[in-house]
Design an enzyme around this catalytic site. Structure first.
Site, PDB file in Angstrom:
ATOM      1  N   SER A 175       0.886  -1.226   0.050  1.00 39.97           N
ATOM      2  CA  SER A 175      -0.189   0.062   0.182  1.00 39.97           C
ATOM      3  C   SER A 175       0.833   1.256  -0.029  1.00 39.97           C
ATOM      4  O   SER A 175       2.134   1.058   0.549  1.00 39.97           O
ATOM      5  CB  SER A 175      -0.757   0.239   1.149  1.00 39.97           C
ATOM      6  OG  SER A 175      -1.492  -1.229   1.121  1.00 39.97           O
TER       7      SER A 175
HETATM    8  N1  SAM Z   1      -0.290  -4.523   3.978  1.00 42.84           N
HETATM    9  C1  SAM Z   1       0.274  -5.318   2.977  1.00 42.84           C
HETATM   10  C2  SAM Z   1       1.765  -4.840   2.652  1.00 42.84           C
HETATM   11  O1  SAM Z   1       2.137  -3.827   3.547  1.00 42.84           O
HETATM   12  O2  SAM Z   1       2.477  -5.040   1.929  1.00 42.84           O
HETATM   13  C3  SAM Z   1      -0.299  -4.764   1.742  1.00 42.84           C
HETATM   14  C4  SAM Z   1      -1.515  -5.904   1.521  1.00 42.84           C
HETATM   15  S1  SAM Z   1      -2.128  -6.058  -0.096  1.00 42.84           S
HETATM   16  C5  SAM Z   1      -2.913  -4.659  -0.360  1.00 42.84           C
HETATM   17  C6  SAM Z   1      -3.630  -7.200   0.359  1.00 42.84           C
HETATM   18  C7  SAM Z   1      -3.249  -8.632   0.634  1.00 42.84           C
HETATM   19  O3  SAM Z   1      -4.348  -9.405   1.211  1.00 42.84           O
HETATM   20  C8  SAM Z   1      -2.695  -9.157  -0.408  1.00 42.84           C
HETATM   21  O4  SAM Z   1      -1.601  -9.979  -0.216  1.00 42.84           O
HETATM   22  C9  SAM Z   1      -3.702 -10.237  -0.601  1.00 42.84           C
HETATM   23  O5  SAM Z   1      -3.286 -11.876  -1.098  1.00 42.84           O
HETATM   24  C10 SAM Z   1      -4.198 -10.774   0.606  1.00 42.84           C
HETATM   25  N2  SAM Z   1      -5.630 -11.171   1.192  1.00 42.84           N
HETATM   26  C11 SAM Z   1      -6.631 -11.057   0.196  1.00 42.84           C
HETATM   27  N3  SAM Z   1      -7.665 -11.624   0.646  1.00 42.84           N
HETATM   28  C12 SAM Z   1      -7.219 -12.444   2.150  1.00 42.84           C
HETATM   29  C13 SAM Z   1      -7.760 -13.166   3.145  1.00 42.84           C
HETATM   30  N4  SAM Z   1      -9.056 -13.656   3.188  1.00 42.84           N
HETATM   31  N5  SAM Z   1      -7.036 -13.715   4.022  1.00 42.84           N
HETATM   32  C14 SAM Z   1      -5.526 -13.285   4.083  1.00 42.84           C
HETATM   33  N6  SAM Z   1      -4.976 -12.201   3.263  1.00 42.84           N
HETATM   34  C15 SAM Z   1      -5.783 -12.013   2.150  1.00 42.84           C
END
Ligand code: SAM
Length: 219
Positions: free
Chosen positions: A66
């Site tokens: 993000s």
């Molecule tokens: N906070 C992260 C960083 O600092 O890099 C960015 C996160 S990215 C915007 C969103 C993440 O949520 C992705 O890696 C995706 O695979 C994960 N995601 C989506 N659905 C999910 C779920 N049900 N449980 C766990 N992770 C999930």
């Protein structure tokens, strides 16, 4: 292009001063943590020189790290004072996890894509974060084993607020989650007071979808 460690330090200071402070990130602990965590370590090699740009960046698997401002806004909204156990859904690169680890006692982070979880775990370990547990799974179910949580942060966009996360939030706890359509969400902060859940809207945002039994279907 090679960027030296001191250059990254100065880019990090500039990021805090030009991206976070003018946009009203006021919490000194959030500003301090973002001024310490080396964001470049969480970004793929080819984007490293852009690590402190004012935007999200690709991290592989169609996912993103993000924008720094969004990380700061969500972190500040959790109102961490240092003694908390925090649940993060969506480890991604592990950058937000590291910021939380700087500010809380314990962080449990769940990522559904195992390759991302493994990479994040390795970087966090290399940087010496010992108060973090990265798990692979569907974070929409939360993590009953480590509940209740003083704060929960969801870093992917959800069609609604997963019931399991509300149930696993401690009394007085804060849940920060983007809620809306696949293409646009409102960032919500939900405070638990007993069996009441009070929602504040912190503004519009765009996140990759939260995929899971209490989120979006995979397609
Ligand atoms: N906070 C992260 C960083 O600092 O890099 C960015 C996160 S990215 C915007 C969103 C993440 O949520 C992705 O890696 C995706 O695979 C994960 N995601 C989506 N659905 C999910 C779920 N049900 N449980 C766990 N992770 C999930």
């Amino acid at each position: 292009m090679m960027t030296k460690r001191n250059d990254y330090r100065s880019l990090r200071e500039q990021m805090v001063q030009s991206q976070l402070m003018p946009r009203r990130i006021r919490d000194g602990r959030t500003l301090g943590a973002m001024g310490r965590v080396p964001r470049e370590a969480f970004v793929p090699e080819k984007y490293r020189h852009s690590a402190y740009d004012d935007r999200p960046l690709p991290i592989g698997e169609d996912q993103t790290i993000s924008q720094p401002y969004m990380v700061a806004l969500m972190t500040e909204a959790l109102e961490l004072s240092g003694g908390e156990t925090v649940l993060e859904i969506g480890t991604g690169s592990g950058y937000q996890t590291a910021v939380l680890a700087e500010m809380a006692t314990r962080v449990v982070s769940i990522e559904r894509i195992s390759t991302l979880a493994e990479r994040a775990r390795a970087v966090l370990q290399q940087l010496g974060y010992t108060n973090v547990t990265v798990l692979v799974g569907d974070g929409t179910r939360g993590c009953a084993e480590h509940a209740p949580f003083d704060a929960i942060i969801v870093t992917a966009g959800s069609p609604g607020v997963p019931v399991s996360l509300k149930e696993q939030l401690a009394d007085g706890g804060r849940l920060v989650i983007p809620v809306g359509s696949r293409g646009y969400q409102e960032l919500n902060r939900i405070r638990r007071r007993g069996n009441d859940f009070i929602t504040e809207n912190l503004g519009g945002c765009v996140f990759v979808p939260l995929i899971g039994v209490q989120g979006w279907e995979w397609h």
